[in-house]
Structures are given as structure tokens and as C-alpha cells.
Write a protein that holds these residues in place. Sequence first.
Motif, PDB file in Angstrom:
ATOM      1  N   ARG A 162      36.564  12.666  28.415  1.00 20.01           N
ATOM      2  CA  ARG A 162      36.071  13.079  29.818  1.00 20.01           C
ATOM      3  C   ARG A 162      36.851  12.599  31.419  1.00 20.01           C
ATOM      4  N   ALA A 163      37.007  11.163  30.911  1.00 15.63           N
ATOM      5  CA  ALA A 163      37.583  10.673  32.108  1.00 15.63           C
ATOM      6  C   ALA A 163      39.035  10.687  32.433  1.00 15.63           C
ATOM      7  N   THR A 281      45.478  15.016  25.391  1.00 16.97           N
ATOM      8  CA  THR A 281      43.961  14.420  26.818  1.00 16.97           C
ATOM      9  C   THR A 281      44.599  14.472  27.712  1.00 16.97           C
ATOM     10  N   MET A 282      45.639  14.023  28.328  1.00 14.99           N
ATOM     11  CA  MET A 282      46.475  14.665  29.772  1.00 14.99           C
ATOM     12  C   MET A 282      46.818  15.765  30.120  1.00 14.99           C
ATOM     13  N   GLY A 283      47.035  16.405  29.077  1.00 17.04           N
ATOM     14  CA  GLY A 283      47.523  17.676  29.182  1.00 17.04           C
ATOM     15  C   GLY A 283      46.474  18.217  29.138  1.00 17.04           C
ATOM     16  N   GLN A 284      45.654  17.954  29.243  1.00 12.64           N
ATOM     17  CA  GLN A 284      44.058  19.174  29.707  1.00 12.64           C
ATOM     18  C   GLN A 284      43.560  18.495  31.155  1.00 12.64           C
ATOM     19  N   SER A 285      44.008  17.616  31.661  1.00 13.80           N
ATOM     20  CA  SER A 285      43.803  17.476  32.905  1.00 13.80           C
ATOM     21  C   SER A 285      43.329  19.017  33.491  1.00 13.80           C
ATOM     22  N   VAL A 286      41.953  18.741  34.524  1.00 12.34           N
ATOM     23  CA  VAL A 286      41.545  19.650  35.499  1.00 12.34           C
ATOM     24  C   VAL A 286      41.765  19.150  36.663  1.00 12.34           C
ATOM     25  N   THR A 287      42.005  18.222  36.994  1.00  7.80           N
ATOM     26  CA  THR A 287      42.300  17.657  38.353  1.00  7.80           C
ATOM     27  C   THR A 287      43.682  17.939  38.741  1.00  7.80           C
ATOM     28  N   GLY A 288      43.522  17.538  39.846  1.00  7.17           N
ATOM     29  CA  GLY A 288      45.206  17.642  40.345  1.00  7.17           C
ATOM     30  C   GLY A 288      45.733  18.900  40.855  1.00  7.17           C
ATOM     31  N   ARG A 289      45.329  20.305  41.098  1.00 10.96           N
ATOM     32  CA  ARG A 289      46.489  21.672  40.800  1.00 10.96           C
ATOM     33  C   ARG A 289      46.728  21.755  42.005  1.00 10.96           C
ATOM     34  N   LYS A 305      47.653  12.194  35.159  1.00  8.28           N
ATOM     35  CA  LYS A 305      46.854  11.296  35.825  1.00  8.28           C
ATOM     36  C   LYS A 305      46.192  11.365  36.978  1.00  8.28           C
ATOM     37  N   THR A 306      45.460  12.298  38.121  1.00  6.52           N
ATOM     38  CA  THR A 306      45.199  11.736  39.221  1.00  6.52           C
ATOM     39  C   THR A 306      44.664  10.480  39.979  1.00  6.52           C
ATOM     40  N   GLY A 307      44.747  10.496  40.583  1.00  9.54           N
ATOM     41  CA  GLY A 307      44.177   9.038  42.169  1.00  9.54           C
ATOM     42  C   GLY A 307      43.735   9.179  43.265  1.00  9.54           C
ATOM     43  N   THR A 308      42.539   9.300  43.923  1.00 11.31           N
ATOM     44  CA  THR A 308      42.483   9.651  44.590  1.00 11.31           C
ATOM     45  C   THR A 308      40.611   8.833  45.877  1.00 11.31           C
ATOM     46  N   GLY A 309      40.892   7.484  46.521  1.00 13.20           N
ATOM     47  CA  GLY A 309      40.603   6.665  47.301  1.00 13.20           C
ATOM     48  C   GLY A 309      39.853   7.662  48.471  1.00 13.20           C
ATOM     49  N   GLN A 310      39.077   6.611  48.580  1.00  9.32           N
ATOM     50  CA  GLN A 310      37.932   7.132  50.666  1.00  9.32           C
ATOM     51  C   GLN A 310      39.252   7.003  51.633  1.00  9.32           C
ATOM     52  N   ASP A 311      38.236   7.674  52.082  1.00  2.83           N
ATOM     53  CA  ASP A 311      38.824   8.581  53.899  1.00  2.83           C
ATOM     54  C   ASP A 311      37.727   8.122  54.596  1.00  2.83           C
ATOM     55  N   LEU A 312      38.198   7.527  55.701  1.00  4.11           N
ATOM     56  CA  LEU A 312      38.048   7.090  56.288  1.00  4.11           C
ATOM     57  C   LEU A 312      38.678   7.620  58.247  1.00  4.11           C
ATOM     58  N   ALA A 313      38.033   8.587  58.198  1.00  5.40           N
ATOM     59  CA  ALA A 313      38.167   9.228  59.768  1.00  5.40           C
ATOM     60  C   ALA A 313      39.280   9.847  59.505  1.00  5.40           C
TER      61      ALA A 313
END
Length: 378
Positions: A162-163, A281-289, A305-313
Motif C-alpha cells: 500500500r505504501a 512492488t515498485m513496478g505495480q505503482s499506480v501513482t504518477g501515470r 516511486k513518486t513524491g508530491t509536496g504541498q501547494d501554496l497559491a
Amino acid sequence: MSLGKAYRWVAIAALTAGVLAACGSTARPGHTARAPRPLPPVLVSIPIPSAQPRVSRTAPFPLIDQITRIQRSFAGRAGVAVRAVDDGWTVEAGGRQYLPQQSVSKLWVALTVLDLRDQGRLRLDDPVTVTADDLTLFHEPIAALAVRPGGFQTTVGDLLTRALTHSDNTANDKLLWLCGGPPAVRAMIEAKRLGPIRFGPGERQLQAQTAGLIWDQHWAGNNGFEIARARLTREARDRALDAYVANPPDGAQPLAIADALARLARGELLSETSTSVLLSTMGQSVTGRARLRAAVPGGWQIAHKTGTGQDLAGRNAGFNDVGLLTAPDGHRYALAVMIGDTTRPIQERQHLIQSVAAAVAGYVGGGAAPPMEQPTRE
């Protein structure tokens, strides 16, 4: 009988008698007798070839030029690193600066978990219970299961999946504290000499600090964090985000991440079984298509593996994708594309990441897919 034959028989009889007499003698050797000299040992020399260093080819100049132009043309703080796993060359542009990892750091939690498995201190089928007390914030699909009476009964292996495949923050945080918290992950990074890669204080504290808050567990699971963040002044948010970007506690250099992925692929960080578990497991990632995966040609494989931080304006701190690309001929390439600070829209961020993957595939000759004009939302 002829005279010659007679002489031969006499000689043989005399020789035989002498031998038998010697064998039957009871006389001891005199004090001047010497023991027979031992034969010299026979030495057999088998040449052993000396250890040959891994052949490291020179990085291809056309790819260096292309990656440099891609990175420099982006309006924002970005870093790119490409490491040829099998050939040893490296291409980087802006790859030696610390950039926010965000959920890319889930990789290091997974490595720590699997390293403990290799040590016999943890099993993937170990039972784990996730409850409402474990909830974090943002993306946590497991939350709907955790709030049920008695919590959610699962395993270490399920949380790992899941992670990594859905970037579930609560699943990752549960694993983090199961294996000893941030100190355990930092110790693993140091022990395996992964280089300039930091690991932050955990999802809840990291996101609160980035927004200018101190985490309160009462916020978990009910949008409490978003409500508290919305009450902050713009000035407070700006100060906190500036501080995070300038010195991210979860920062890492893209070059170090690409090198770690290459070492993982070569089997230098985990056992063969654990390496296979992590990469599959990384090959099954569904994020970052709409990131690296969008530019990978047919016949190639990707584990990422993807990573997304916070948005501000409209300003974003942390928009990343890192992974391992395998060409049809079996050659592997570790990529790390990280955007640490930008005000460019999401489509341009995705285009940067896609362009790097397309450049690598194009260099190899795999017929890279062109970057998408209208990326799908993730």
C-alpha cells in the motif's frame, strides 16, 4: 638350452636372491646410516585471475547535452540524475542539491523494513493492526478500514504494498514506527552508505512543519489539518514554506537517489529475494501515470516511486519521480527527477519529468513516446 639363455637365468636367480636376503635381514642399520631424503613437494600452480573492476564507460555526450538543456529550460529549482546500472556512467544536471523528497522517502522506509527481514528480525507475513490512532493526513486510503471497530487486521507485506503502490501515508507511517521510527531509517541510510539522503521526522510532523504548524493528532482523519492550515496568515505560510525549501529535513540529492537505485538493482543493498520484492512492488505503482511512466516506450519496464509536496497559491515544493527503467535488451537505468520549488503549472512539471525519461529511452534507441501535451491528473 642355449648358453645365452642359461646366463640370463643365472643372473635373474642371483638378483632375486639378493632382494629376498635384504628383505629378510634382521640387522639394524649402523650409526652411520642415513634416512632416505624425502622427495621435494610437487607444487601445482593454478593462476587466479585478479578481481576486475566494473567497467565504467564514458557518459554519452549527446545525452549529457540533452539532459542539461531540459533541466536548465525549466522555470524552477530542479535536479536530474541518470545512472546506467550496467555500464556505470552518470549524467546529472542540478543533481547535487538537496531537494524535498516528500513521498519518495517511502523508499527508505521500505528498504529498512526489508533489511530487517534479511536480518531475520521481521517477516512480511507478520500480523499488524491499524487503528484510528495510526491515521495521518492527506492520501491514506487505508483510513476507511482503520476506523472500523477493532481496526484493520493486516500484515507487514500488505502495508508495504500500500505504501509503495498507492503512496498511502498511514500505511507507510505504521511501517516507519514498526521498524523503529526515523532513527532506524537514518541508521540504515548511514550503514549502507547511501550518501546525501536525509530522512525527516515522519509524515505528520513534516507536513505540519512545512505549513507552519505543530502537529496535533486530533487533526487526523477529519480534515483537521487542512482547517488549521487555512487559519494561518499568508505571511506565516510563506515563511514556513521558504524555510522548508531552503533546508528540507527530508531533502536528498538526485544523484544520491539514482546511485542508490542502481545499487539496489545490482543487488548490493538487499538479499536477492528482498530486492525482487521491492522492485516488483515498485513496478505495480499506480501513482504518477503522467510522469516517468508516460514516456516509457513499449517493451520497457519501470519500477518507480513518486513524491508530491504541498501547494501554496500555485507554488509547489516537491514534485518528483524516481525509478528504474529497463530496456528491452535488459540494460537498466536509474533516474531521479526532482522539482524542489516552482510556480509552474502541473502540466509543465510533468513535462519535465517525461522529457528526461524520453531522452534516456531515445538515446538507447527504444523509440520513446513523446511527452504528453495534456497530462492526466494523478
